[in-house]
Write an enzyme that holds these catalytic residues in place. Structure first.
Site, PDB file in Angstrom:
ATOM      1  N   HIS A 175     -33.979 -36.114  14.067  1.00  0.00           N
ATOM      2  CA  HIS A 175     -33.599 -37.436  14.544  1.00  0.00           C
ATOM      3  C   HIS A 175     -32.088 -37.444  14.694  1.00  0.00           C
ATOM      4  O   HIS A 175     -31.361 -37.176  13.749  1.00  0.00           O
ATOM      5  CB  HIS A 175     -34.031 -38.523  13.562  1.00  0.00           C
ATOM      6  CG  HIS A 175     -33.738 -39.902  14.055  1.00  0.00           C
ATOM      7  ND1 HIS A 175     -34.638 -40.609  14.815  1.00  0.00           N
ATOM      8  CD2 HIS A 175     -32.639 -40.684  13.945  1.00  0.00           C
ATOM      9  CE1 HIS A 175     -34.109 -41.775  15.119  1.00  0.00           C
ATOM     10  NE2 HIS A 175     -32.893 -41.838  14.606  1.00  0.00           N
ATOM     11  N   CYS A 176     -31.607 -37.727  15.891  1.00  0.00           N
ATOM     12  CA  CYS A 176     -30.169 -37.700  16.169  1.00  0.00           C
ATOM     13  C   CYS A 176     -29.610 -39.118  16.032  1.00  0.00           C
ATOM     14  O   CYS A 176     -30.069 -40.037  16.709  1.00  0.00           O
ATOM     15  CB  CYS A 176     -29.909 -37.162  17.568  1.00  0.00           C
ATOM     16  SG  CYS A 176     -28.172 -37.076  17.985  1.00  0.00           S
ATOM     17  N   VAL A 177     -28.624 -39.266  15.161  1.00  0.00           N
ATOM     18  CA  VAL A 177     -28.033 -40.587  14.961  1.00  0.00           C
ATOM     19  C   VAL A 177     -27.122 -40.979  16.117  1.00  0.00           C
ATOM     20  O   VAL A 177     -26.842 -42.153  16.317  1.00  0.00           O
ATOM     21  CB  VAL A 177     -27.258 -40.648  13.624  1.00  0.00           C
ATOM     22  CG1 VAL A 177     -28.202 -40.507  12.457  1.00  0.00           C
ATOM     23  CG2 VAL A 177     -26.169 -39.589  13.575  1.00  0.00           C
ATOM     24  N   ASN A 195     -29.639 -42.169  18.625  1.00  0.00           N
ATOM     25  CA  ASN A 195     -30.563 -43.051  17.906  1.00  0.00           C
ATOM     26  C   ASN A 195     -32.007 -42.845  18.365  1.00  0.00           C
ATOM     27  O   ASN A 195     -32.730 -43.794  18.652  1.00  0.00           O
ATOM     28  CB  ASN A 195     -30.144 -44.519  18.049  1.00  0.00           C
ATOM     29  CG  ASN A 195     -30.843 -45.402  17.049  1.00  0.00           C
ATOM     30  OD1 ASN A 195     -31.226 -44.951  15.978  1.00  0.00           O
ATOM     31  ND2 ASN A 195     -31.017 -46.664  17.391  1.00  0.00           N
ATOM     32  N   ASN A 196     -32.392 -41.593  18.413  1.00  0.00           N
ATOM     33  CA  ASN A 196     -33.745 -41.257  18.821  1.00  0.00           C
ATOM     34  C   ASN A 196     -34.095 -39.882  18.260  1.00  0.00           C
ATOM     35  O   ASN A 196     -33.220 -39.132  17.857  1.00  0.00           O
ATOM     36  CB  ASN A 196     -33.858 -41.254  20.344  1.00  0.00           C
ATOM     37  CG  ASN A 196     -35.271 -41.466  20.817  1.00  0.00           C
ATOM     38  OD1 ASN A 196     -36.193 -41.590  20.023  1.00  0.00           O
ATOM     39  ND2 ASN A 196     -35.450 -41.494  22.128  1.00  0.00           N
TER      40      ASN A 196
END
Length: 88
Positions: free
Chosen positions: A41-43, A46-47
């Site tokens: 999950h990439c901050v 945001n996905n």
């Protein structure tokens, strides 16, 4: 409550969301979804990153690297111009 059919093997049922999932899927705790070929999950976006959006994430990284290279070249040229004006 979601029903689990007995004809499916329990390895194909997600422990967290209790949905049937593909064999190569993992659960994203931030999005609360099972994602096929889940990476992380990439901050920043945001996905989650998985099968359907991995190429778009690589494109984002490539465009960011190109932006940083252009910014570096512009900064070096600006510093050269300032040093030439300062020495003249």
């Amino acid at each position: 409550q979601k029903l689990i059919q007995e004809e499916y093997h329990l390895d194909y049922v997600c422990v967290y969301c209790e949905n049937l999932r593909p064999e190569n899927a993992d659960h994203c705790n931030f999005c609360n979804k099972c994602v096929q070929k889940f990476d992380h999950h990439c901050v920043f976006v945001n996905n989650f990153l998985g099968y359907k959006n991995h190429k778009w994430f690589i494109l984002l990284l490539a465009s960011f690297i190109i932006y940083l290279i252009v910014l570096l070249i512009h900064s070096v040229l600006a510093l050269i111009a300032i040093s030439v004006d300062f020495n003249a």
